[in-house]
Design a protein around this motif. Structure first.
Motif, mmCIF file in Angstrom:
data_model
loop_
_atom_site.group_PDB
_atom_site.id
_atom_site.type_symbol
_atom_site.label_atom_id
_atom_site.label_comp_id
_atom_site.label_asym_id
_atom_site.label_seq_id
_atom_site.Cartn_x
_atom_site.Cartn_y
_atom_site.Cartn_z
ATOM 1 N N ARG A 275 112.170 25.252 109.622
ATOM 2 C CA ARG A 275 110.901 25.797 109.134
ATOM 3 C C ARG A 275 110.487 27.028 109.946
ATOM 4 N NH1 ARG A 275 106.788 24.529 105.893
ATOM 5 N NH2 ARG A 275 104.688 25.207 106.467
ATOM 6 N N TYR A 279 110.237 30.779 108.515
ATOM 7 C CA TYR A 279 108.981 31.511 108.696
ATOM 8 C C TYR A 279 109.275 32.907 109.231
ATOM 9 C CZ TYR A 279 104.573 33.011 110.790
ATOM 10 O OH TYR A 279 103.458 33.741 111.150
ATOM 11 N N TRP A 317 118.039 27.467 101.223
ATOM 12 C CA TRP A 317 116.808 28.143 100.806
ATOM 13 C C TRP A 317 117.114 29.522 100.217
ATOM 14 C CZ3 TRP A 317 114.051 32.583 101.655
ATOM 15 C CH2 TRP A 317 112.722 32.584 101.211
ATOM 16 N N MET A 354 103.785 29.579 102.855
ATOM 17 C CA MET A 354 104.174 28.794 104.024
ATOM 18 C C MET A 354 103.437 27.456 104.072
ATOM 19 S SD MET A 354 104.381 31.829 106.844
ATOM 20 C CE MET A 354 102.697 32.355 106.585
ATOM 21 N N HIS A 411 110.116 23.678 102.522
ATOM 22 C CA HIS A 411 109.726 24.601 103.593
ATOM 23 C C HIS A 411 108.814 25.723 103.089
ATOM 24 C CE1 HIS A 411 112.499 22.566 106.217
ATOM 25 N NE2 HIS A 411 113.520 22.849 105.427
#
Length: 581
Positions: A275, A279, A317, A354, A411
């Motif tokens: 995560r 980010y 992702w 987020m 995420h």
């Protein structure tokens, strides 16, 4: 580092940077003899990052070079390394061909201190990696330490073996080792995407320019990183793990680690979560900055499992959401928006969430362009309901999108806004839906001193060179919700500054109320940006607004506490934040 905005518009440089700008995400590999001691020398831990063990331990070159006789990475697999980079969604690979220890990780005829001639391994891993990169469509790039070389008497950095180095010896080192090795790297391994130079300590501007031109003569399309020195690179390089506060003009890259070290170190288990890493990817991409994420293989040639696991999950992702990353531009908003980051491509605005809103409503302030359609990237055929409005006194533009009950990614979920034209936003400071108002230093107006050292912004968007009381900074902002607000001021430290410096005495004037405080660390901001460059919080009391409107704030220094007159920073202000009570 300053980076010329006009230079980035030169047609030739634009053509050469095109692939790099579209890539956004690259793999950094720090691998060398330092992977053998892996942070320990003679069974004693050496503090600091793994690849600096020779320097931190003041290990004599004659002693350190014996590591080469034991370096035999028989489990090195170029195909597997390249496949991992591709699986993670990375578009270029940068590997240490020679780090500061002076050891060449390829077959160098210019210096026998190399992996083919000096180790039992006897193979050229750079040749194998270059071949696999070509097969996979990955850009092959080389890191090369042009300034520091702790093995060569003329290179910088080794003051325990070579305390009396001269500029003439350094110039000889550039001529007899650096240039010949660069020629080898740029003529024996096919097309090279870029040369990633580092730590320009001794090198002069003329020497930096000469190296840049030398690289371009050998391979005209090859890029030269900002750390060649003196702001002459083809693009800018932030400090290690350094994250800018807001959107950045020009072309920039942040090199970053999965844990703390770059080269392998057995006792570094401070692994960032997937995560956190995602980010950073979306945060940097949203600010127009490339993300160069590092792995440090072992002396056996194995990329550690925690690195592999994280890169593979990041790859899951990017497979689903790569449209929001690759080939995009920085988001249109000048500052960070709470819980969101943005990229854009043509008439599409990508909103990377987020945090999934509890009320299932995404509220945005400041988007002027009319929204034609809204959908989640994971569910492109399902239209989402939205309302777009504007109001006066002060003028604000608002968008509210109704989201489904559950997020589409564990995420970061991605919302796509299709617009009637390219995104246009309010360039000013706006109150966020939560009520927070953030006065970023880079969005303020600087009022430099007429004499002496003048306040300016560093590349990340914080103030620097603030050493005199005659410098100040001010802001104009829009406030839509009357009430009382708690004020917090954030200060950080400059690149290579050893520790945070406080005790300045500052006065903040907002809405005709003046508040004076000593800068103390009354708390620390808990953000990925502050992990390696800590940001201290100083509470500045409260301020009350009786009606909506446009307001001003100004920050002045009454006293400045500086640890050293050569300190590069002075007051390093990142932002002032106002929170509704």
């Amino acid at each position: 580092m300053k980076h010329s905005k006009t230079e980035s518009r030169k047609p030739d440089l634009d053509r050469r940077l095109k692939w790099w700008r579209e890539s956004r995400f690259g793999l950094f590999i720090h691998w060398g003899l330092y992977a053998l001691p892996a942070g320990k020398w003679k069974d004693r831990p050496v503090p600091g990052i793994g690849e600096w063990i020779m320097h931190r331990g003041k290990i004599p070159a004659a002693e350190y070079e014996k590591l080469a006789g034991r370096f035999n990475p028989t489990r090195f697999d170029a195909k597997a390394w390249v496949a991992l980079a591709v699986e993670a969604g990375m578009k270029y690979l940068v590997i240490t061909s020679k780090h500061h220890d002076g050891f060449a990780m390829y077959d160098s005829k210019a210096d026998s201190y190399n992996i083919v001639d000096a180790t039992p391994f006897g193979r050229d891993p750079m040749k194998e990696l270059a071949a696999e990169c070509r097969k996979a469509g990955l850009r092959m790039c080389f890191y090369y330490s042009q300034d520091q070389d702790w093995h060569h008497p003329g290179g910088s950095g080794n003051d325990w073996d070579y305390p009396d180095r001269t500029t003439k010896e350094f110039a000889h080192y550039l001529k007899t080792k650096v240039k010949p090795q660069l020629k080898e790297l740029l003529t024996q391994y096919g097309p090279i995407g870029l040369i990633w130079f580092d730590t320009p300590w001794w090198i002069t501007k003329a020497q930096s320019l000469d190296l840049k031109r030398y690289v371009h003569r050998l391979q005209p399309k090859c890029l030269v990183s900002g750390r060649v020195g003196h702001d002459v690179g083809d693009y800018g390089s932030f400090g290690d793990n350094q994250i800018p506060v807001g959107r950045i003009a020009g072309d920039w890259e942040t090199p970053a680690t999965l844990n703390d070290t770059w080269g392998f170190k057995t006792d570094d288990h401070k692994w960032k979560s997937v995560r956190e890493l995602l980010y950073l990817l979306i945060d940097l991409t949203g600010k127009g900055v490339n993300y160069l994420l590092n792995v440090g293989p072992t002396a056996e040639g194995i990329i550690p499992k925690p690195s592999v696991d994280r890169l593979r999950e990041i790859g899951e992702w990017t497979k689903r959401n790569g449209e929001a990353i690759y080939g995009t531009e920085a988001g249109p908003f000048p500052c960070e928006i709470e819980n969101c980051r943005f990229t854009q491509k043509g008439r599409r605005l990508y909103v990377m969430l987020m945090k999934w809103p509890r009320n299932r409503r995404l509220s945005l302030v400041g988007l002027k362009t009319k929204v034609r359609r809204a959908a989640l990237l994971a569910r492109p055929t399902e239209d989402l309901e939205f309302i777009q409005t504007s109001c006066q006194e002060p003028t604000t533009h608002q968008l509210e999108v109704k989201l489904p009950a559950k997020k589409t990614d564990p995420h970061v979920s991605v919302l796509v806004l299709e617009l009637v034209g390219r995104p246009e936003v309010d360039p000013g400071i706006l109150q966020q839906p939560s009520g927070k108002i953030e006065l970023n230093a880079f969005m303020g107006k600087l009022h430099p001193s007429r004499t002496g050292r003048q306040i300016r912004l560093n590349p990340t968007g914080a103030t620097e060179n603030w050493f005199t009381r005659s410098n100040s900074i001010s802001w104009t902002f829009k406030m839509t919700r009357p009430g009382t607000y708690r004020i917090e001021l954030g200060t950080s430290l400059a690149r290579r500054q050893p520790k945070w410096v406080g005790n300045h005495k500052l006065t903040l004037a907002i809405n005709r109320k003046k508040t004076t405080r000593r800068i103390r660390a009354q708390g620390w901001r808990q953000t990925p940006r502050a992990q390696y460059f800590p940001e201290a919080i100083t509470r500045f009391g409260t301020v009350t607004f009786k009606k909506p409107g446009t307001y001003t704030a100004r920050l002045k220094a009454d006293e400045i506490a500086i640890a050293s007159s050569t300190d590069a920073g002075g007051i390093i202000l990142t932002s002032i934040e106002l929170f509704p009570q």
